[in-house]
Design a protein around this motif. Sequence first.
Motif, PDB file in Angstrom:
ATOM      1  N   GLY A 189       2.478   1.960  -3.367  1.00  0.00           N
ATOM      2  CA  GLY A 189       1.615   2.163  -4.530  1.00  0.00           C
ATOM      3  C   GLY A 189       1.542   0.945  -5.431  1.00  0.00           C
ATOM      4  O   GLY A 189       1.343   1.070  -6.636  1.00  0.00           O
TER       5      GLY A 189
ATOM      6  N   TYR B  70      -2.792   4.650  -9.305  1.00  0.00           N
ATOM      7  CA  TYR B  70      -2.360   5.373  -8.106  1.00  0.00           C
ATOM      8  C   TYR B  70      -2.143   6.854  -8.383  1.00  0.00           C
ATOM      9  O   TYR B  70      -1.680   7.235  -9.454  1.00  0.00           O
ATOM     10  CB  TYR B  70      -1.085   4.744  -7.540  1.00  0.00           C
ATOM     11  CG  TYR B  70      -1.410   3.603  -6.610  1.00  0.00           C
ATOM     12  CD1 TYR B  70      -1.377   3.764  -5.234  1.00  0.00           C
ATOM     13  CD2 TYR B  70      -1.817   2.367  -7.113  1.00  0.00           C
ATOM     14  CE1 TYR B  70      -1.724   2.737  -4.385  1.00  0.00           C
ATOM     15  CE2 TYR B  70      -2.160   1.323  -6.277  1.00  0.00           C
ATOM     16  CZ  TYR B  70      -2.114   1.518  -4.906  1.00  0.00           C
ATOM     17  OH  TYR B  70      -2.458   0.494  -4.065  1.00  0.00           O
ATOM     18  N   GLN B  71      -2.464   7.659  -7.384  1.00  0.00           N
ATOM     19  CA  GLN B  71      -2.282   9.108  -7.478  1.00  0.00           C
ATOM     20  C   GLN B  71      -0.807   9.406  -7.199  1.00  0.00           C
ATOM     21  O   GLN B  71      -0.354   9.360  -6.076  1.00  0.00           O
ATOM     22  CB  GLN B  71      -3.190   9.810  -6.448  1.00  0.00           C
ATOM     23  CG  GLN B  71      -3.063  11.325  -6.425  1.00  0.00           C
ATOM     24  CD  GLN B  71      -3.248  11.948  -7.796  1.00  0.00           C
ATOM     25  OE1 GLN B  71      -2.268  12.225  -8.492  1.00  0.00           O
ATOM     26  NE2 GLN B  71      -4.483  12.188  -8.192  1.00  0.00           N
TER      27      GLN B  71
ATOM     28  N   HIS C  31       6.858  21.622  -0.636  1.00  0.00           N
ATOM     29  CA  HIS C  31       6.329  21.244   0.686  1.00  0.00           C
ATOM     30  C   HIS C  31       7.250  21.790   1.755  1.00  0.00           C
ATOM     31  O   HIS C  31       8.444  21.838   1.566  1.00  0.00           O
ATOM     32  CB  HIS C  31       6.253  19.719   0.782  1.00  0.00           C
ATOM     33  CG  HIS C  31       5.204  19.157  -0.141  1.00  0.00           C
ATOM     34  ND1 HIS C  31       3.893  18.989   0.239  1.00  0.00           N
ATOM     35  CD2 HIS C  31       5.267  18.766  -1.438  1.00  0.00           C
ATOM     36  CE1 HIS C  31       3.195  18.487  -0.780  1.00  0.00           C
ATOM     37  NE2 HIS C  31       4.012  18.334  -1.813  1.00  0.00           N
TER      38      HIS C  31
ATOM     39  N   THR D 285       0.936  12.058  -7.240  1.00  0.00           N
ATOM     40  CA  THR D 285       1.350  13.273  -6.526  1.00  0.00           C
ATOM     41  C   THR D 285       1.258  13.126  -5.002  1.00  0.00           C
ATOM     42  O   THR D 285       1.563  14.054  -4.278  1.00  0.00           O
ATOM     43  CB  THR D 285       0.518  14.485  -6.985  1.00  0.00           C
ATOM     44  OG1 THR D 285      -0.861  14.117  -6.951  1.00  0.00           O
ATOM     45  CG2 THR D 285       0.890  14.913  -8.393  1.00  0.00           C
ATOM     46  N   ASN D 286       0.830  11.958  -4.511  1.00  0.00           N
ATOM     47  CA  ASN D 286       0.876  11.692  -3.067  1.00  0.00           C
ATOM     48  C   ASN D 286       2.348  11.517  -2.684  1.00  0.00           C
ATOM     49  O   ASN D 286       2.988  10.530  -3.036  1.00  0.00           O
ATOM     50  CB  ASN D 286       0.074  10.412  -2.760  1.00  0.00           C
ATOM     51  CG  ASN D 286       0.127  10.029  -1.296  1.00  0.00           C
ATOM     52  OD1 ASN D 286       1.120  10.262  -0.597  1.00  0.00           O
ATOM     53  ND2 ASN D 286      -0.941   9.427  -0.827  1.00  0.00           N
ATOM     54  N   MET D 287       2.904  12.493  -1.955  1.00  0.00           N
ATOM     55  CA  MET D 287       4.350  12.522  -1.702  1.00  0.00           C
ATOM     56  C   MET D 287       4.842  11.312  -0.907  1.00  0.00           C
ATOM     57  O   MET D 287       5.957  10.853  -1.106  1.00  0.00           O
ATOM     58  CB  MET D 287       4.750  13.829  -0.991  1.00  0.00           C
ATOM     59  CG  MET D 287       4.817  15.028  -1.911  1.00  0.00           C
ATOM     60  SD  MET D 287       5.857  14.814  -3.392  1.00  0.00           S
ATOM     61  CE  MET D 287       7.497  14.941  -2.696  1.00  0.00           C
ATOM     62  N   ASP D 288       4.007  10.771   0.004  1.00  0.00           N
ATOM     63  CA  ASP D 288       4.435   9.618   0.800  1.00  0.00           C
ATOM     64  C   ASP D 288       4.641   8.390  -0.086  1.00  0.00           C
ATOM     65  O   ASP D 288       5.646   7.685   0.014  1.00  0.00           O
ATOM     66  CB  ASP D 288       3.398   9.292   1.901  1.00  0.00           C
ATOM     67  CG  ASP D 288       3.358  10.383   2.960  1.00  0.00           C
ATOM     68  OD1 ASP D 288       4.385  11.080   3.103  1.00  0.00           O
ATOM     69  OD2 ASP D 288       2.318  10.547   3.614  1.00  0.00           O
ATOM     70  N   VAL D 289       3.675   8.140  -0.978  1.00  0.00           N
ATOM     71  CA  VAL D 289       3.789   7.015  -1.921  1.00  0.00           C
ATOM     72  C   VAL D 289       4.965   7.261  -2.863  1.00  0.00           C
ATOM     73  O   VAL D 289       5.784   6.374  -3.113  1.00  0.00           O
ATOM     74  CB  VAL D 289       2.474   6.836  -2.731  1.00  0.00           C
ATOM     75  CG1 VAL D 289       2.651   5.827  -3.861  1.00  0.00           C
ATOM     76  CG2 VAL D 289       1.342   6.383  -1.813  1.00  0.00           C
ATOM     77  N   LEU D 290       5.066   8.492  -3.355  1.00  0.00           N
ATOM     78  CA  LEU D 290       6.111   8.853  -4.304  1.00  0.00           C
ATOM     79  C   LEU D 290       7.507   8.610  -3.723  1.00  0.00           C
ATOM     80  O   LEU D 290       8.361   7.978  -4.345  1.00  0.00           O
ATOM     81  CB  LEU D 290       5.950  10.320  -4.699  1.00  0.00           C
ATOM     82  CG  LEU D 290       6.873  10.859  -5.790  1.00  0.00           C
ATOM     83  CD1 LEU D 290       6.701  10.081  -7.081  1.00  0.00           C
ATOM     84  CD2 LEU D 290       6.609  12.329  -6.038  1.00  0.00           C
TER      85      LEU D 290
ATOM     86  N   ARG E  95       0.838  -1.207   0.000  1.00  0.00           N
ATOM     87  CA  ARG E  95       0.000   0.000   0.000  1.00  0.00           C
ATOM     88  C   ARG E  95       0.872   1.257   0.000  1.00  0.00           C
ATOM     89  O   ARG E  95       0.632   2.196  -0.748  1.00  0.00           O
ATOM     90  CB  ARG E  95      -0.928  -0.014   1.220  1.00  0.00           C
ATOM     91  CG  ARG E  95      -2.181   0.852   1.034  1.00  0.00           C
ATOM     92  CD  ARG E  95      -3.160   0.702   2.196  1.00  0.00           C
ATOM     93  NE  ARG E  95      -3.538  -0.680   2.410  1.00  0.00           N
ATOM     94  CZ  ARG E  95      -3.340  -1.346   3.563  1.00  0.00           C
ATOM     95  NH1 ARG E  95      -2.791  -0.750   4.600  1.00  0.00           N
ATOM     96  NH2 ARG E  95      -3.700  -2.603   3.679  1.00  0.00           N
ATOM     97  N   SER E  96       1.895   1.262   0.857  1.00  0.00           N
ATOM     98  CA  SER E  96       2.743   2.462   0.965  1.00  0.00           C
ATOM     99  C   SER E  96       3.616   2.656  -0.273  1.00  0.00           C
ATOM    100  O   SER E  96       4.092   3.753  -0.532  1.00  0.00           O
ATOM    101  CB  SER E  96       3.628   2.383   2.224  1.00  0.00           C
ATOM    102  OG  SER E  96       4.662   1.449   2.041  1.00  0.00           O
TER     103      SER E  96
END
Length: 397
Positions: free
Chosen positions: A78, A354-355, A397, A357-362, A75-76
């Motif tokens: 992506g 998956y999105q 950020h 632009t989600n910085m955690d996943v990225l 999950r983390s």
Amino acid sequence: MLKNAPKFYEVAKRIVEITEDCIIVAHNSQFDYRILKTEFKRLGFGYKRKTLCTVELSKKLIPGQESYSLGKLTRSLGIPVSDRHRAAGDAMATVKLFKMLLTKDLEKFIVQDAIQVEAKSKLKPSLKRIIDELPNSTGVYYIHNEDGEIIYIGKSNNIKNRISQHFTNTSSKSKKIQLQTAAVTYEETGSELIALLKESQEIKKNKPLFNRALRRHIFNYALYSFTDDNGYINLTIDKADGRKHAITTFSNKQSAKHFIFKAIEEFQLCQKLSGVYPTKSNCFNYTIKQCSGACIQEESITDYNNRVKQLIDKNSYTNKNMLIIDKGREVDERSVVLIKNGLFNGLGHFNLNYQITNMDVLESLITPMENNRDSQHIIQNYLRKNKNLKIINLNQH
């Protein structure tokens, strides 16, 4: 679900066959391997295989995760998972995770260990058989000797064709490579940009024997800017100098000149202030009314400098936060290169569901890489040649 499933003794022979000369990869492989060995022991069979654990590899290659359970980790990162806690769903999730770990392993310790085991358990394969097993796709390839050591790293838009050239070339270097080759491994990248960046970084990390002769910088010329005494921004092409801040870099003087002539036309720049028409008066384009007269201070400094800044902004990613999106290895996948504060941060692949632009996943799916002059040149050169790339600008950020 198991009511009509076969008993272990009915599938034992098939398990032996499909795992022969293979390495078993599993999430917490100790558990799976222990179950297999116990079941075979009950049948009086000594089952022995080499294993790789994606939990241990993840801890080494993706440190700092909250949890290393398969569900939370995928999950983390992506990684799309269907059918969780079913054999097929978990196995496919582990395959996708393992592919990501292979990408993140810039030192190639996973593959080199595997080749070492494989090469010593088999007769040396023919070069033709090695070629037959390679794909006609874009990626990075690794030529190994029988100890598993990487002796050459290269990249190609057609791995099979490129290796075939290595193996049929009659140069002294090619003949040495042919004599020492025990195996070829490869990593499909989908994107040529990813292949170029990985090749550059992995050659630096692994220092393969036959890449050492290539101690050349792939860029020799650069575009610089300075403000003259009249306040106009001037452009100049010069030999690349790491101590000076370049707008962009070029492999040779010819490509640099070609770029500047196109830029003069596109941004209506002055030939004199762009360094291609040395004169003490006006440039030639002013004579034919294609220059607004910055060369003789006729054009407003603000108007002229704004156009030069547009050129600089288009060809430099200084201070930018952005994602460069390119082709992936499969239809539902894309590759991504991360630029943070004007610096190359790393690269990866992501599923279209998956999105990004989600910085955690990225941050988790990106393989961190060193920002150096070679990587900057590769990225800028690729951006220049591929105008249709998708660029996502990130808010700081």
